[in-house]
Design a protein around this motif. Structure first.
Motif, short mmCIF file in Angstrom:
data_model
loop_
_atom_site.label_atom_id
_atom_site.label_comp_id
_atom_site.label_asym_id
_atom_site.label_seq_id
_atom_site.Cartn_x
_atom_site.Cartn_y
_atom_site.Cartn_z
N LEU A 186 41.12 18.09 26.14
CA LEU A 186 42.29 17.63 25.40
C LEU A 186 42.54 16.15 25.64
N PHE A 187 42.65 15.40 24.55
CA PHE A 187 42.93 13.98 24.59
C PHE A 187 44.16 13.68 23.74
N ASP A 188 44.98 12.74 24.18
CA ASP A 188 46.13 12.29 23.42
C ASP A 188 45.65 11.53 22.18
N LYS A 189 46.22 11.84 21.02
CA LYS A 189 45.84 11.16 19.78
C LYS A 189 46.04 9.64 19.88
N LYS A 190 47.09 9.21 20.59
CA LYS A 190 47.34 7.77 20.73
C LYS A 190 46.22 7.09 21.51
N PHE A 191 45.68 7.78 22.50
CA PHE A 191 44.55 7.24 23.26
C PHE A 191 43.33 7.11 22.35
N ILE A 192 43.05 8.16 21.60
CA ILE A 192 41.89 8.15 20.70
C ILE A 192 42.06 7.08 19.62
N GLU A 193 43.27 6.95 19.11
CA GLU A 193 43.54 5.92 18.09
C GLU A 193 43.21 4.53 18.62
N LYS A 194 43.51 4.29 19.89
CA LYS A 194 43.27 2.97 20.48
C LYS A 194 41.80 2.76 20.87
N MET A 242 36.16 18.66 22.03
CA MET A 242 37.22 17.70 22.27
C MET A 242 38.28 17.85 21.19
N LEU A 243 39.52 18.08 21.62
CA LEU A 243 40.64 18.22 20.70
C LEU A 243 41.61 17.07 20.92
N TYR A 244 42.09 16.50 19.82
CA TYR A 244 43.01 15.37 19.87
C TYR A 244 44.39 15.89 19.51
N VAL A 245 45.32 15.78 20.45
CA VAL A 245 46.63 16.40 20.32
C VAL A 245 47.74 15.38 20.59
N ASP A 246 48.97 15.74 20.24
CA ASP A 246 50.11 14.87 20.49
C ASP A 246 50.61 14.98 21.93
N ASP A 247 50.51 16.17 22.53
CA ASP A 247 51.02 16.40 23.89
C ASP A 247 49.99 17.19 24.68
N VAL A 248 49.20 16.50 25.46
CA VAL A 248 48.11 17.11 26.23
C VAL A 248 48.63 18.20 27.16
N GLU A 256 37.49 5.95 15.15
CA GLU A 256 36.57 6.50 14.16
C GLU A 256 36.50 8.03 14.19
N VAL A 257 36.92 8.66 15.29
CA VAL A 257 36.81 10.13 15.38
C VAL A 257 38.15 10.83 15.25
N LEU A 258 39.23 10.09 15.11
CA LEU A 258 40.56 10.69 15.16
C LEU A 258 40.82 11.75 14.10
N GLY A 259 40.37 11.58 12.89
CA GLY A 259 40.67 12.54 11.82
C GLY A 259 39.76 13.75 11.78
N ASN A 260 38.84 13.86 12.70
CA ASN A 260 37.87 14.97 12.67
C ASN A 260 38.37 16.15 13.49
N THR A 261 39.12 17.05 12.85
CA THR A 261 39.63 18.23 13.53
C THR A 261 38.68 19.39 13.30
#
Length: 119
Positions: free
Chosen positions: A55-63, A9-15, A67-72
């Motif tokens: 791929l997930f939008d970072k804003k979705f993960i933030e909401k 799972m990757l957290y990105v700005d633009d899926v 807890e997992v947002l900073g784990n790249t």
């Protein structure tokens, strides 16, 4: 223990932009597109026989899962099309040899770096 496949799972700005990048340069295929709450979307790409990027939008993960947002993760992908990928991917760095393994790094459009190793 043995695993049959892996989805990262990757957290990105633009899926969509990141999905397009992987499709264009790594011949990834979209295997799922999922609607998420608040109009967000998840795209799952097949990047290897048993490897997927989700791929997930970072804003979705933030909401929903802050807890997992900073784990790249740091990903190394192995390919028999090593030279072709090196020539095709924009921003690919020089080929280097690490412990007898040819590799090169490259950024996606958001500046996340990945490594490809010669299979």
């Amino acid at each position: 223990m043995m695993f049959s496949s892996m989805r990262v799972m990757l957290y990105v700005d633009d899926v969509v932009a990141i999905s397009d990048f992987w499709q264009q340069y790594a011949k990834a295929e979209v295997v799922e597109t999922n609607s998420l709450p608040d109009g967000f979307q998840n795209i799952v790409l097949q990047v290897g026989k048993q490897t997927q990027l989700s791929l997930f939008d970072k804003k979705f993960i933030e909401k929903y899962s802050p807890e997992v947002l900073g784990n790249t993760p740091s990903l190394m992908l192995f390919s028999e099309d090593f030279e072709t990928l090196h020539e095709a991917i924009p921003g690919a760095l020089d080929v280097m040899e690490n412990n007898g393994q040819q590799t090169f790094a490259f950024p996606d459009p958001e500046g996340n770096y990945f490594v490809i190793a010669k299979a």
